[in-house]
Design an enzyme around this catalytic site. Structure first.
Site, PDB file in Angstrom:
ATOM      1  CD1 TRP A  63     -29.251 -65.009  25.791  1.00  0.00           C
ATOM      2  CD2 TRP A  63     -31.393 -65.231  26.378  1.00  0.00           C
ATOM      3  NE1 TRP A  63     -29.617 -66.319  25.590  1.00  0.00           N
ATOM      4  CE2 TRP A  63     -30.915 -66.486  25.943  1.00  0.00           C
ATOM      5  CE3 TRP A  63     -32.726 -65.128  26.783  1.00  0.00           C
ATOM      6  CZ2 TRP A  63     -31.724 -67.630  25.909  1.00  0.00           C
ATOM      7  CZ3 TRP A  63     -33.536 -66.272  26.758  1.00  0.00           C
ATOM      8  CH2 TRP A  63     -33.027 -67.501  26.329  1.00  0.00           C
TER       9      TRP A  63
ATOM     10  CG  ASP B 286     -29.409 -61.920  31.822  1.00  0.00           C
ATOM     11  OD1 ASP B 286     -28.901 -62.764  32.581  1.00  0.00           O
ATOM     12  OD2 ASP B 286     -30.110 -62.226  30.835  1.00  0.00           O
TER      13      ASP B 286
ATOM     14  CE  LYS C  46     -27.329 -69.677  30.713  1.00  0.00           C
ATOM     15  NZ  LYS C  46     -27.464 -70.451  29.492  1.00  0.00           N
TER      16      LYS C  46
HETATM   17  N1  PMP Z   1     -30.220 -64.551  29.781  1.00  0.00           N
HETATM   18  C1  PMP Z   1     -29.129 -65.173  29.321  1.00  0.00           C
HETATM   19  C2  PMP Z   1     -27.871 -64.384  29.134  1.00  0.00           C
HETATM   20  C3  PMP Z   1     -29.178 -66.533  29.020  1.00  0.00           C
HETATM   21  O1  PMP Z   1     -28.094 -67.159  28.555  1.00  0.00           O
HETATM   22  C4  PMP Z   1     -30.381 -67.248  29.216  1.00  0.00           C
HETATM   23  C5  PMP Z   1     -30.495 -68.734  28.953  1.00  0.00           C
HETATM   24  N2  PMP Z   1     -29.666 -69.263  28.050  1.00  0.00           N
HETATM   25  C6  PMP Z   1     -31.488 -66.542  29.677  1.00  0.00           C
HETATM   26  C7  PMP Z   1     -31.375 -65.217  29.956  1.00  0.00           C
HETATM   27  C8  PMP Z   1     -32.803 -67.243  29.906  1.00  0.00           C
HETATM   28  O2  PMP Z   1     -32.640 -67.982  31.055  1.00  0.00           O
HETATM   29  P1  PMP Z   1     -33.756 -68.954  31.660  1.00  0.00           P
HETATM   30  O3  PMP Z   1     -33.856 -70.083  30.711  1.00  0.00           O
HETATM   31  O4  PMP Z   1     -33.161 -69.305  32.985  1.00  0.00           O
HETATM   32  O5  PMP Z   1     -35.009 -68.179  31.776  1.00  0.00           O
END
Ligand code: PMP
Length: 361
Positions: A103, A173, A197
């Site tokens: 991520w 994040d 989550k």
């Molecule tokens: N950052 C993290 C730490 C994540 O776990 C996720 C999704 N699993 C995301 C970003 C992406 O999130 P989204 O699908 O809400 O764009």
């Protein structure tokens, strides 16, 4: 349905059953309106009251200082990968990115369209099973911000405390760690998280931002990603994701009613310790992440071979232990045990792993 399925999905994840029951009970008639919350205007008196209440509960839970704004947005955490550079940097600026999983990597790749990205640490060499030694990291002296991912959902790697704060804005994040433990908001200038989550259903994205970062958005910033505009309009510049926001508000209420984040942290530690101990004492399974970097929320483990992993996943699913397959990028297993996963769910998984261990060794 009283018989239990335990859902270990990384997100969208399980929600507290008390919250789901509440949603069910007022689905057709919310707040004496005779309508579902999905059907009322976001500008109605009742919904605006919900929004105000929601913010004040989240402020209380996270202990957000008064010089920080809370924004209720859309676009997921991925939307923020672009929103951040657009709002708080110029095209000639440099931002430092710490990469401890996919991520952070994705965030850095997206940011390259908007400014110079300096990757100051990258744990790919350990297959993201470690955290960097920050004493050895050389940060840019004039960075627009530092970005990192306190909990990397795919690899199950987590910083247990905030990075040391400097004069450079710190951006995090928090998608898969927010609300799992108390956090010191003052250690960050901007945190963001997709809801699906620990907050509520997908669709809502939370940003908590130090006011001194507002007012700097580039003129090309899309309105829905413009923090200043969203802040000035109480997150209602356009139609917000009302259902998701409403359910998130019920989750905030549930967290407050059950002791807040101190209490949640204790429960989350107990759950994670139970599961890691079980994996560490198994003859078949192992947890690849070094002990000091292990996530409380996403517990990654592998078996001796792929066949055994396949058998484990099939048998687990039949035993109503669902969504234990690791992320498609890395395979193996992952148990996501967010706030809504009760300790009984972890105990059931631990019993299952112990039993599997005995049967297959
Ligand atoms: N950052 C993290 C730490 C994540 O776990 C996720 C999704 N699993 C995301 C970003 C992406 O999130 P989204 O699908 O809400 O764009």
């Amino acid at each position: 349905m009283s018989h239990k399925v335990y859902n270990f999905s990384a997100g969208p994840a399980n929600l507290p059953s008390t919250v789901l029951k509440k949603v069910q009970s007022e689905l057709l008639d919310w707040s004496d309106s005779g309508m579902s919350v999905m059907e009322v205007s976001h500008r109605s008196k009742d919904f605006v009251a919900l929004a105000v209440n929601s913010e004040s509960m989240l402020r209380e839970l996270l202990n957000v200082p008064s010089n920080y704004k809370i924004l209720f947005l859309q676009g997921g955490a991925t939307g923020q990968f672009s929103a951040i550079p657009l709002n708080i940097s110029t095209p000639t600026d440099t931002a430092d990115y710490i990469i401890t999983g996919n991520w952070g990597k994705k965030a850095s790749e997206e940011a390259r369209s908007y400014l110079n990205v300096n990757v100051v640490a990258n744990e790919s060499t350990s297959n993201y099973t470690t955290l960097p030694d920050l004493n050895k990291v050389s940060f840019s002296s004039d960075a627009a911000y530092v970005h990192y991912t306190p909990n990397e959902t795919v690899y199950g790697v987590e910083f247990s405390k905030p990075l040391a704060k400097s004069s450079v804005p710190m951006v995090a994040d928090m998608s898969s760690t927010i609300l799992s433990r108390p956090i010191d908001i003052g250690s960050y200038d901007l945190i963001y998280a997709g809801a699906q989550k620990n907050i509520g259903p997908a669709g809502l994205t939370i940003v908590v931002i130090n006011e001194n970062l507002l007012g700097k958005a580039r003129s090309i910033t899309p309105s829905v990603l413009n923090y200043t505009l969203m802040s000035e309009s109480e997150s209602m510049y356009n139609t917000p994701p009302t259902l998701s926001w409403y359910i998130a508000t019920l989750v905030f209420r549930w967290l407050l009613d059950t002791g807040g984040l101190e209490e949640r942290h204790k429960i989350n530690l107990a759950k994670a310790n139970l599961l890691y101990q079980c994996i560490d004492s198994s003859k078949i399974f192992k947890a690849p992440v070094v002990e000091s970097a292990r996530s409380l929320m996403n517990i990654v483990f592998t078996a001796q071979d792929n066949e055994l992993e396949k058998t484990f996943l099939e048998e687990a699913s039949k035993a109503n232990l669902k969504n234990l397959k690791g992320h498609r990028m890395i395979g193996g297993m992952r148990a996501s045990i967010y706030n809504a996963m009760p300790i009984e769910g972890v105990e059931t998984l631990v019993d299952f792993i112990d039993n599997f261990d005995r049967r297959y060794t």
